[in-house]
Design an enzyme around this catalytic site. Sequence first.
Site, mmCIF file in Angstrom:
data_model
loop_
_atom_site.group_PDB
_atom_site.id
_atom_site.type_symbol
_atom_site.label_atom_id
_atom_site.label_comp_id
_atom_site.label_asym_id
_atom_site.label_seq_id
_atom_site.Cartn_x
_atom_site.Cartn_y
_atom_site.Cartn_z
ATOM 1 N N LEU A 166 0.869 -1.177 0.000
ATOM 2 C CA LEU A 166 0.000 0.000 0.000
ATOM 3 C C LEU A 166 0.904 1.225 0.000
ATOM 4 C CD1 LEU A 166 -2.636 -0.956 2.757
ATOM 5 C CD2 LEU A 166 -2.948 -1.084 0.272
ATOM 6 N N ASP A 167 0.453 2.289 -0.642
ATOM 7 C CA ASP A 167 1.223 3.529 -0.635
ATOM 8 C C ASP A 167 1.367 4.074 0.774
ATOM 9 O OD1 ASP A 167 1.966 3.902 -3.226
ATOM 10 O OD2 ASP A 167 0.360 5.288 -3.727
ATOM 11 N N LYS A 168 2.365 4.907 0.958
ATOM 12 C CA LYS A 168 2.602 5.542 2.250
ATOM 13 C C LYS A 168 1.354 6.251 2.758
ATOM 14 C CE LYS A 168 5.472 9.109 4.454
ATOM 15 N NZ LYS A 168 6.598 10.066 4.252
#
Length: 365
Positions: A166-168
Amino acid sequence: AGAGPPRRDDMAGLDADPAEGPDDDEDGPDAPEERFAVAADEAGARLDAVLARRFPGQSRTYFGALCAGGHVHVDGQAAPKRLRPAEGAAVAVRFAASADMDVRPERMPLDILLEDDHLLVLAKPAGLVVHPAPGNWGGTLVNGVLHHLGAGAASDARASVLVHRLDKGTSGAIVFAKNGDVQRRLSGLFKERKVEKAYVAVCAGDPGPEPLDIRLPIGRDPGNRLRMAVVDERDGGRPAATVARKAAFNGQLSVLDVEISTGRTHQIRVHLRHQGLPIVGDDLYGSPQWNAMAARLVQAKRPLLHARRLAFPHPVTGEAVEVVAELPADMRRAIDWIRATPGAEGAPAEFDVAVPTAADDGKGA
């Protein structure tokens, strides 16, 4: 948009490439990538030495393993570690997980949704990087998972815990494997499109009354290598399928239930932007005007995207697994504000249904 959502069996065969590596799940696909041009003082040196000098914190052995795995390209071609690139050569390196990567276990609080002898599902908070990479060799979720698994598991798990990303800025459910065999099985489930992935997004604009069935290929944005974009397959785009349904709309902002069957880099963010529905708080793909408004109205300080639900057959037992990460406070605040606006459209959505947690039934880890 009026065609209705695709059936899961329609989407199951989309680009299930057995050579794909870890599933490039929204957000953060293959692995973090860096690109650079070889400088004059680097020209003629061995490629693994150039990389170790460019990206301190990892050994030449690690970068040699990346070269051997096809994760380093020079002028568009996979390059061996012994290559001595010329000045100006274009280098692209993907920082894939490897047993040679120096990843140290670090104590950190983990929000455990499900754990057994084989896998671990966590609720990732927004702002936490999942995978070590330049600038974030420590303090990532992987560092915390390795500490949780203990020293005995770390040597095997260093290369095998990661299944998807998952993205930051994205919050929500993410699954990790506890050993290499389980990682391979879980990765296989992702590649075979046997994992259901449901998200909630807060966007600018009105998606309309019908579900959006978005089937557009995604690739690197030719005008900005930091971004992805809708790109024709002939130009390197990869098939991607997203279904979005309106849960609420107040004349300005909308709440969407989103499902993806593929998992391209930044898929939801790219597809929704392409539909004129940028996720609010998204500095990379969003609208500066809408982001400023959302910051003022609902205190949006990150892309308001949440990975709410994962469902898949257990990689060892075959039993059905369903895990839900409840909405964090910033998402709930934004959704409540949208619904409270006089005249707002909307109906109860999937994310409104309370789901018992492991703590509720006495099975807390």
